[in-house]
Scaffold this active site. Structure first.
Site, mmCIF file in Angstrom:
data_model
loop_
_atom_site.group_PDB
_atom_site.id
_atom_site.type_symbol
_atom_site.label_atom_id
_atom_site.label_comp_id
_atom_site.label_asym_id
_atom_site.label_seq_id
_atom_site.Cartn_x
_atom_site.Cartn_y
_atom_site.Cartn_z
ATOM 1 N N ASP A 69 -4.556 -3.760 -12.490
ATOM 2 C CA ASP A 69 -3.264 -4.889 -11.842
ATOM 3 C C ASP A 69 -3.318 -6.439 -13.575
ATOM 4 O O ASP A 69 -2.136 -6.806 -12.416
ATOM 5 C CB ASP A 69 -4.069 -5.647 -10.722
ATOM 6 C CG ASP A 69 -3.883 -5.034 -9.153
ATOM 7 O OD1 ASP A 69 -3.331 -3.469 -9.484
ATOM 8 O OD2 ASP A 69 -4.467 -4.904 -8.248
ATOM 9 N N ARG A 94 -9.623 -9.088 -8.930
ATOM 10 C CA ARG A 94 -8.854 -9.436 -10.307
ATOM 11 C C ARG A 94 -9.463 -10.489 -10.925
ATOM 12 O O ARG A 94 -8.295 -11.474 -11.330
ATOM 13 C CB ARG A 94 -7.460 -9.244 -9.457
ATOM 14 C CG ARG A 94 -6.319 -8.537 -8.720
ATOM 15 C CD ARG A 94 -5.335 -8.574 -8.545
ATOM 16 N NE ARG A 94 -4.446 -9.156 -9.239
ATOM 17 C CZ ARG A 94 -3.255 -9.057 -9.069
ATOM 18 N NH1 ARG A 94 -2.503 -9.143 -8.565
ATOM 19 N NH2 ARG A 94 -2.472 -9.298 -10.674
ATOM 20 N N ARG A 140 -3.334 -16.201 -0.045
ATOM 21 C CA ARG A 140 -3.832 -16.166 -1.015
ATOM 22 C C ARG A 140 -4.007 -17.178 -1.366
ATOM 23 O O ARG A 140 -5.514 -18.081 -1.758
ATOM 24 C CB ARG A 140 -2.746 -15.120 -1.894
ATOM 25 C CG ARG A 140 -3.025 -13.728 -2.371
ATOM 26 C CD ARG A 140 -4.278 -12.718 -2.685
ATOM 27 N NE ARG A 140 -3.860 -11.385 -1.964
ATOM 28 C CZ ARG A 140 -3.592 -10.677 -2.864
ATOM 29 N NH1 ARG A 140 -3.631 -11.199 -4.041
ATOM 30 N NH2 ARG A 140 -2.999 -9.528 -2.522
ATOM 31 N N HIS A 169 2.950 -12.755 -1.030
ATOM 32 C CA HIS A 169 3.109 -13.854 -1.794
ATOM 33 C C HIS A 169 4.177 -14.435 -2.317
ATOM 34 O O HIS A 169 5.335 -13.880 -1.496
ATOM 35 C CB HIS A 169 3.002 -13.267 -3.685
ATOM 36 C CG HIS A 169 1.292 -12.729 -4.781
ATOM 37 N ND1 HIS A 169 1.009 -12.012 -5.346
ATOM 38 C CD2 HIS A 169 0.773 -13.612 -4.019
ATOM 39 C CE1 HIS A 169 -0.118 -12.923 -5.770
ATOM 40 N NE2 HIS A 169 -0.918 -13.651 -5.238
ATOM 41 N N CYS A 265 6.828 -9.337 -10.217
ATOM 42 C CA CYS A 265 5.012 -9.319 -10.559
ATOM 43 C C CYS A 265 5.412 -9.130 -12.162
ATOM 44 O O CYS A 265 4.071 -9.294 -12.283
ATOM 45 C CB CYS A 265 4.981 -8.610 -9.418
ATOM 46 S SG CYS A 265 4.448 -9.020 -7.675
#
Length: 272
Positions: A69, A94, A140, A169, A265
């Site tokens: 990612d 991550r 998150r 997000h 992103c």
């Protein structure tokens, strides 16, 4: 019609050489769907080259095979006034990306680099306008990261509660169009009632986006003050943006959408 001007930006991107979906940490990720890596790379290169053709500087972060990612570079840090607040990821899959980003900044001589105490995923949940740092929470980022960012950057941080898991997000639910004029666009359904009221009060002229365009990740966009690069599938946003004096540019990042991200992103802005 407002007059908008592009300003040269500096971006950090990471090639998707090792991109794949082997786990699921957001509603977009399905490990049973294959990823076409050469296509993902070609789509990413088109985004990188488009930035450069518009006069922006693009630097590249070396991808790591064990971190699929990393292509979503926006999550690795937040950079304002030359100060770098690193990330602390919510999911262990991550976590090592945070160190990779911090190492990149330190190796290039950035002096004010802070490793955070509280969970934040960089520009995934921090959006910078002329007056504020908007900060998402709910899926998150820890609410405690908002105070940490305010102390570090010395800018007022406005907390916004996300309530729809599709928009996990802030950068999937809101986009800054002009960071000199506090112009934004957002999807109200992604936010709690109180946060919608805050957005309406702070940004009364905001472009309010329909669900179909938000669901195409149309808000995962990057603007240089004039050009707005956004997913080409968000068809309902192009004319409203033109009416406001912007120049929308549709991008095809359909392979990366399998990981839950698109233009924004992939793009970390390095603000001097």
């Amino acid at each position: 019609m407002p007059r908008h001007h592009a300003t040269p930006r500096r971006f950090l991107l990471c090639p998707p050489a090792h991109f794949k979906v082997t786990y699921s940490i957001n509603p977009w990720m399905d490990p049973t769907k294959p990823v076409d890596v050469p296509l993902a790379v070609a789509q990413w290169e088109d985004l990188r080259d488009r930035y450069r053709s518009l006069g922006h500087t693009v630097e590249e972060l070396e991808p790591r095979p064990e971190l699929p990612d990393m292509v979503f570079a926006a999550n690795g840090a937040t950079v304002i006034d030359g100060r770098v607040l690193g990330a602390r990821f919510a999911h262990p899959e991550r976590a090592a990306e945070a160190d990779a980003h911090l190492a990149w900044f330190r190796a290039r001589g950035w002096r004010e680099v802070r490793e955070p105490v509280h969970v934040n995923e960089g520009e995934g949940d921090f959006a910078v306008t002329a007056s504020y740092v908007l900060a998402g929470r709910g899926f998150r980022a820890s609410p405690l990261s908002h105070g940490e960012a305010q102390e570090f950057f010395g800018r007022p941080v406005i907390g916004l509660d996300l309530v729809d898991p599709r928009f996990y997000h802030l950068d999937t639910a809101l986009s800054v169009l002009d960071d000199r004029g506090d112009d934004v666009m957002y999807y109200p359904g992604a936010f709690s009632p109180g946060s919608r009221a805050v957005l309406a009060r702070l940004f009364p002229r905001a472009l309010v986006v329909a669900e179909r365009d938000a669901a195409a990740l149309g808000l995962n966009a990057v603007s240089d003050g004039l050009h707005v690069l956004l997913p080409q599938a968000a068809l309902g946003l192009f004319e409203p943006l033109r009416e406001r004096g912007y120049e929308p540019i549709g991008m095809d990042l359909s392979e990366l959408l399998k990981g839950g991200g698109s233009v924004k992103c992939c793009t970390l802005e390095l603000r001097p």
